[in-house]
Design a protein around this motif. Structure first.
Motif, PDB file in Angstrom:
ATOM      1  N   ALA A 369       0.650  -1.058   0.008  1.00 49.86           N
ATOM      2  CA  ALA A 369       0.024  -0.072   0.010  1.00 49.86           C
ATOM      3  C   ALA A 369       0.860   1.324  -0.035  1.00 49.86           C
ATOM      4  CB  ALA A 369      -0.937  -0.069   1.102  1.00 49.86           C
ATOM      5  N   PHE A 370       1.764   1.212   0.738  1.00 47.94           N
ATOM      6  CA  PHE A 370       2.894   2.558   0.651  1.00 47.94           C
ATOM      7  C   PHE A 370       3.367   2.598  -0.497  1.00 47.94           C
ATOM      8  CE2 PHE A 370       6.711   4.513   1.996  1.00 47.94           C
ATOM      9  CZ  PHE A 370       6.179   5.576   2.472  1.00 47.94           C
ATOM     10  N   THR A 371       4.014   1.482  -1.139  1.00 45.69           N
ATOM     11  CA  THR A 371       4.341   1.711  -2.593  1.00 45.69           C
ATOM     12  C   THR A 371       3.774   2.220  -3.516  1.00 45.69           C
ATOM     13  OG1 THR A 371       6.036  -0.227  -2.010  1.00 45.69           O
ATOM     14  CG2 THR A 371       5.766   0.390  -4.308  1.00 45.69           C
ATOM     15  N   LYS A 372       2.548   1.866  -3.504  1.00 44.33           N
ATOM     16  CA  LYS A 372       1.300   2.405  -4.461  1.00 44.33           C
ATOM     17  C   LYS A 372       1.229   3.839  -4.078  1.00 44.33           C
ATOM     18  CE  LYS A 372      -3.420   1.627  -6.157  1.00 44.33           C
ATOM     19  NZ  LYS A 372      -4.325   0.633  -6.006  1.00 44.33           N
ATOM     20  N   HIS A 373       1.045   4.208  -2.725  1.00 43.34           N
ATOM     21  CA  HIS A 373       0.865   5.456  -2.474  1.00 43.34           C
ATOM     22  C   HIS A 373       2.096   6.501  -2.862  1.00 43.34           C
ATOM     23  CE1 HIS A 373       0.098   9.027   0.039  1.00 43.34           C
ATOM     24  NE2 HIS A 373       1.226   8.934   0.837  1.00 43.34           N
ATOM     25  N   ILE A 374       3.396   6.045  -2.629  1.00 44.25           N
ATOM     26  CA  ILE A 374       4.451   6.997  -2.996  1.00 44.25           C
ATOM     27  C   ILE A 374       4.616   7.339  -4.555  1.00 44.25           C
ATOM     28  CG2 ILE A 374       5.592   6.799  -0.752  1.00 44.25           C
ATOM     29  CD1 ILE A 374       7.682   5.149  -2.327  1.00 44.25           C
ATOM     30  N   ASN A 375       3.901   6.160  -5.435  1.00 44.22           N
ATOM     31  CA  ASN A 375       4.144   6.541  -6.598  1.00 44.22           C
ATOM     32  C   ASN A 375       2.757   6.949  -7.025  1.00 44.22           C
ATOM     33  OD1 ASN A 375       6.622   5.212  -7.658  1.00 44.22           O
ATOM     34  ND2 ASN A 375       5.711   3.375  -7.136  1.00 44.22           N
ATOM     35  N   SER A 376       1.879   7.552  -6.334  1.00 41.85           N
ATOM     36  CA  SER A 376       1.185   8.462  -6.693  1.00 41.85           C
ATOM     37  C   SER A 376       0.745   9.985  -6.209  1.00 41.85           C
ATOM     38  CB  SER A 376      -0.476   7.754  -6.115  1.00 41.85           C
ATOM     39  OG  SER A 376      -0.609   7.886  -4.805  1.00 41.85           O
ATOM     40  N   VAL A 377       1.874  10.247  -5.148  1.00 41.03           N
ATOM     41  CA  VAL A 377       2.120  11.317  -4.802  1.00 41.03           C
ATOM     42  C   VAL A 377       2.649  12.577  -5.449  1.00 41.03           C
ATOM     43  CG1 VAL A 377       3.233  12.904  -2.889  1.00 41.03           C
ATOM     44  CG2 VAL A 377       2.288  10.585  -2.386  1.00 41.03           C
ATOM     45  N   ASP A 378       3.447  12.182  -6.530  1.00 41.27           N
ATOM     46  CA  ASP A 378       4.080  13.091  -7.548  1.00 41.27           C
ATOM     47  C   ASP A 378       3.943  12.563  -8.917  1.00 41.27           C
ATOM     48  OD1 ASP A 378       5.632  14.774  -9.142  1.00 41.27           O
ATOM     49  OD2 ASP A 378       6.511  15.700  -7.308  1.00 41.27           O
ATOM     50  N   ARG A 379       3.380  12.916  -9.908  1.00 40.43           N
ATOM     51  CA  ARG A 379       3.245  12.366 -11.205  1.00 40.43           C
ATOM     52  C   ARG A 379       4.528  12.109 -11.882  1.00 40.43           C
ATOM     53  NH1 ARG A 379       3.170  16.381 -14.980  1.00 40.43           N
ATOM     54  NH2 ARG A 379       2.800  18.405 -14.129  1.00 40.43           N
ATOM     55  N   ASN A 380       5.436  13.122 -11.477  1.00 39.67           N
ATOM     56  CA  ASN A 380       6.983  12.884 -12.023  1.00 39.67           C
ATOM     57  C   ASN A 380       7.798  11.996 -11.429  1.00 39.67           C
ATOM     58  OD1 ASN A 380       6.372  15.610 -13.633  1.00 39.67           O
ATOM     59  ND2 ASN A 380       6.057  16.350 -11.725  1.00 39.67           N
ATOM     60  N   ILE A 381       7.680  11.780 -10.193  1.00 40.85           N
ATOM     61  CA  ILE A 381       8.729  10.876  -9.289  1.00 40.85           C
ATOM     62  C   ILE A 381       8.104   9.477  -9.330  1.00 40.85           C
ATOM     63  CG2 ILE A 381      10.001  10.557  -7.155  1.00 40.85           C
ATOM     64  CD1 ILE A 381      10.734  12.745  -8.956  1.00 40.85           C
ATOM     65  N   LYS A 382       8.755   8.527  -9.745  1.00 40.15           N
ATOM     66  CA  LYS A 382       8.306   6.788  -9.773  1.00 40.15           C
ATOM     67  C   LYS A 382       9.390   6.172  -8.897  1.00 40.15           C
ATOM     68  CE  LYS A 382       4.487   8.126 -11.691  1.00 40.15           C
ATOM     69  NZ  LYS A 382       3.235   8.087 -10.810  1.00 40.15           N
ATOM     70  N   PHE A 383       8.824   5.263  -8.235  1.00 34.95           N
ATOM     71  CA  PHE A 383       9.872   4.486  -7.324  1.00 34.95           C
ATOM     72  C   PHE A 383       9.987   3.116  -7.856  1.00 34.95           C
ATOM     73  CE2 PHE A 383       8.901   7.926  -4.518  1.00 34.95           C
ATOM     74  CZ  PHE A 383       9.929   8.291  -4.059  1.00 34.95           C
ATOM     75  N   THR A 384      11.113   2.499  -7.695  1.00 33.80           N
ATOM     76  CA  THR A 384      11.182   0.971  -7.865  1.00 33.80           C
ATOM     77  C   THR A 384      11.631   0.455  -6.372  1.00 33.80           C
ATOM     78  OG1 THR A 384      13.542   1.057  -8.199  1.00 33.80           O
ATOM     79  CG2 THR A 384      11.626   0.932 -10.231  1.00 33.80           C
ATOM     80  N   ARG A 385      11.354  -0.550  -6.050  1.00 32.94           N
ATOM     81  CA  ARG A 385      11.487  -1.499  -4.847  1.00 32.94           C
ATOM     82  C   ARG A 385      12.358  -2.399  -4.594  1.00 32.94           C
ATOM     83  NH1 ARG A 385       6.299  -3.146  -2.723  1.00 32.94           N
ATOM     84  NH2 ARG A 385       6.986  -5.241  -2.817  1.00 32.94           N
ATOM     85  N   GLU A 386      13.206  -2.575  -3.547  1.00 33.17           N
ATOM     86  CA  GLU A 386      13.763  -3.607  -3.228  1.00 33.17           C
ATOM     87  C   GLU A 386      13.736  -4.201  -1.753  1.00 33.17           C
ATOM     88  OE1 GLU A 386      18.596  -5.439  -3.273  1.00 33.17           O
ATOM     89  OE2 GLU A 386      18.183  -3.314  -3.818  1.00 33.17           O
ATOM     90  N   ASP A 387      13.113  -5.460  -1.892  1.00 40.48           N
ATOM     91  CA  ASP A 387      12.697  -6.105  -0.723  1.00 40.48           C
ATOM     92  C   ASP A 387      14.004  -6.805  -0.033  1.00 40.48           C
ATOM     93  OD1 ASP A 387      10.409  -5.301  -1.031  1.00 40.48           O
ATOM     94  OD2 ASP A 387       9.598  -7.045  -1.979  1.00 40.48           O
ATOM     95  N   ALA A 388      13.849  -6.689   1.458  1.00 38.53           N
ATOM     96  CA  ALA A 388      14.923  -7.531   2.136  1.00 38.53           C
ATOM     97  C   ALA A 388      14.992  -9.087   1.675  1.00 38.53           C
ATOM     98  CB  ALA A 388      14.745  -7.462   3.915  1.00 38.53           C
TER      99      ALA A 388
END
Length: 639
Positions: A369-388
């Motif tokens: 949910a947090f990954t989806k959220h931070i990718n929706s906050v700013d249309r210009n900034i997109k994150f990729t995630r690495e899990d432990a």
């Protein structure tokens, strides 16, 4: 060298991805690393005299002291001899053959210190593939430099007219003449070794302004609980954390940060921070509005050249501009605040960011949910995630492990592409540079690992790696004793003058350093010439008529021994045009008068570049030296 060592060199220190087989001397040279310094074959007299005059001017030495310093330096240089070579004759020939072979391109790897050899055709194809991304780049029909330059000069003139800057500041901020150039560094850890695009903007139209803005804006970055300076700072913050039940670790990385940040919004973010900064007036005379106008000019100058063609980055901050990382940091600072404040779930208990890489401690059930959220906050900034994985997560050059008791154990992390190649001990660098390699690595070994066995493991790894690079045992002992001495020696209260940097020539530079130290002028050394300077040339070469910041000599095309030497900041072709015609006002050029009087002419190919120097005072000193040395008959002054 053992067979195992040969495998290490071929597989880790050098990657030959070209179709050209490398000879053993060529492989031996490349395996030394591109930071390897070649012992000079002659003492760089011009550079050393120029540095002396620069020190005299920058420190406002009285004429008596200045003459004393000149006499001491002259006496040292009069008996100076070049050091013995640190390369074999076969290796010197290998450098020549590699540098002259246009079919290959030699580059440092994007990460890990490996030297990569590519077919030039493959390298160019990879760059062209990048430029075909029409979402990011577009081609230009002509060179836009003059348009950008006019905008900057007009604004600088207005600032000078309004008495915001004086004439000295005007010329310090004045646009450079170099065109930004695109090149790429191979990502050898990825399939097909794609390139990471890099733009070199040194001495470009906005470079001087960007450097000034960097100094003004840098203090705005660090004042946040989420930002870290380096891996030591991260380790200090992370080692005290404890994992609560149900928590995990993840990291987020911004995709193509610089090309994503919108300029208008970024400038407004900076403006807000400047208006809140009570210390701004102590750093600059510029108002927030003036800073933002200059910043907009820097960030929007996104054009560059590749193989004679011009392109523009369609959106985002200018790659290669010194101020872009500062702006990116400030923009990310505002973006992360919005992201953390507006999340409806349980927010991360810790969010630790280094520019575009973020370390996050968060409830496992909230990760998606947090990954989806931070990718929706700013249309210009997109994150990729690495899990432990297996309770471990790499971040920067740290490996963070979640222990059974909830604590975190941190060790030094090296990516699979890391080569363990450091500055070789037989490189023509001063000993203090080599000892600093040991101290830097040992400092990390002492401050990053959280457990004693981790520190010992890292210390052993460092010693083994550096011994493979030729470091003797005494160097480790000397480094340790020097570290203790530095720790106990604080400032002695003496007034130190502005420092100078001189080329390193073993046996000569040390003597000069002692001379300057008697005049309280600190001296830093730089390598005279490295393998990178000899072998790595991925950027477009500036055509000689367009070269600027040079000392040049004009020689007649006729049977004539007359010679003229001059320095210039402007492109060479403008000077040639001035020499060929009468002056519109003032005195005619000595070359023009000679051509008219004798009926002679000169060709541009007979104009020789004697030296390249972007600093105006140092360029003038070099002109004087060459005039004294060559005694050109057409020069009116004596140098």
């Amino acid at each position: 060298m053992t067979q195992e060592d040969n495998i290490k060199v071929e597989d880790k220190w050098v990657k030959n991805l070209s179709s050209r087989p490398l000879t053993k001397p060529e492989m031996d040279v490349l395996s030394k690393g591109l930071n390897f310094a070649i012992a000079p074959q002659e003492v760089p007299i011009v550079e050393l005299i120029t540095a002396t005059e620069s020190a005299i001017r920058n420190n406002n030495l009285a004429e008596t002291e200045a003459e004393q310093l000149r006499m001491k330096v002259t006496a040292t240089l009069s008996s100076a001899k070049p050091p013995p070579s640190n390369l074999t004759p076969q290796e010197m020939k290998a450098i020549t053959s590699l540098s002259q072979d246009q079919s290959i391109t030699i580059l440092p790897a994007d990460k890990g210190r490996c030297t990569v050899v590519l077919n030039t055709s493959d390298y160019q194809d990879k760059i062209i593939t990048l430029l075909k991304d029409t979402n990011t780049y577009e081609s230009l029909k002509r060179d836009p430099t003059s348009g950008y330059k006019k905008k900057i000069i007009d604004y600088l003139k207005q600032l000078e007219k309004d008495k915001v800057i004086n004439s000295t500041a005007y010329f310090r901020l004045y646009p450079g003449e170099e065109i930004p150039c695109l090149y790429g560094l191979p990502k050898i850890h990825k399939e097909g070794a794609p390139l990471r695009p890099i733009v070199s903007s040194i001495n470009s139209v906005t470079y001087n302004i960007a450097k000034q803005l960097t100094n003004i804006l840098a203090p705005l970055v660090g004042n946040t609980p989420h930002h870290i300076e380096n891996s030591k700072d991260f380790a200090n913050k992370a080692k005290h954390l404890r994992m609560a039940p149900g928590e995990t670790l993840v990291s987020f990385d911004v995709t193509s940060l610089f090309t994503c940040i919108p300029i208008t919004e970024a400038v407004e973010t900076v403006r807000t921070r400047l208006e809140q900064d009570s210390d701004l007036s102590n750093r600059t005379n510029f108002t927030p509005d003036q800073i933002c106008t200059l910043l907009g000019l820097c960030l929007s100058t996104t054009y560059f050249k590749f193989r004679g063609n011009f392109y523009r980055q369609k959106h985002g901050c200018a790659m290669g501009s010194p101020v872009s990382p500062i702006v990116a940091n400030l923009y990310m600072k505002e973006m992360e605040k919005r992201a953390l404040d507006t999340f409806n779930g349980i927010p991360p208990s810790h969010w630790i960011r280094y520019v575009d890489d973020t370390f996050v401690k968060i409830q496992l059930e909230e990760v998606e949910a947090f990954t989806k959220h931070i990718n929706s906050v700013d249309r210009n900034i997109k994150f990729t995630r690495e899990d432990a994985k297996d309770n471990k997560l790499p971040f920067l050059d740290c490996l963070v492990s979640m222990e059974g008791d909830g604590s975190l154990n941190i060790e030094v992390y090296r990516k699979p592409t890391h080569t363990d190649q450091y500055l070789l001990f037989d490189s023509h660098h001063p000993l203090e540079h080599k000892l600093s390699v040991i101290r830097t690595l040992q400092h990390r070994a002492e401050h990053v690992p959280t457990k004693t066995d981790g520190k010992h493991k890292e210390q052993k790894h460092i010693k083994d790696a550096l011994q493979n690079c030729g470091y003797p045992n005494w160097a480790f002992i000397k480094s340790a004793s020097k570290s203790k001495r530095h720790a106990t020696e604080d400032s002695d209260g003496k007034i130190k003058r502005k420092n100078i940097t001189i080329p390193y020539v073993a046996g000569v530079s040390e003597k000069l350093k002692r001379i300057f130290s008697k005049h309280k002028i600190p001296v830093h050394f730089k390598p005279n010439q490295t393998l990178k300077q000899r072998l790595v040339h991925p950027k477009d070469k500036t055509p000689r008529p367009n070269m600027s910041g040079v000392v040049y000599a004009v020689q007649c095309s006729e049977e004539c021994s007359d010679l003229y030497i001059r320095e210039t900041k402007q492109p060479l072709h403008r000077c040639m045009a001035q020499h060929r015609r009468a002056a519109a006002s003032g005195q005619d050029s000595a070359v023009h008068l000679h051509l008219v009087d004798k009926g002679h002419s000169f060709e541009d190919q007979n104009v020789h570049i004697l030296d390249k120097e972007n600093r105006w005072f140092e360029r003038g000193v070099k002109e004087a030296i060459y005039v004294k040395r060559e005694k050109p008959t057409l020069n009116r002054g004596g140098g």
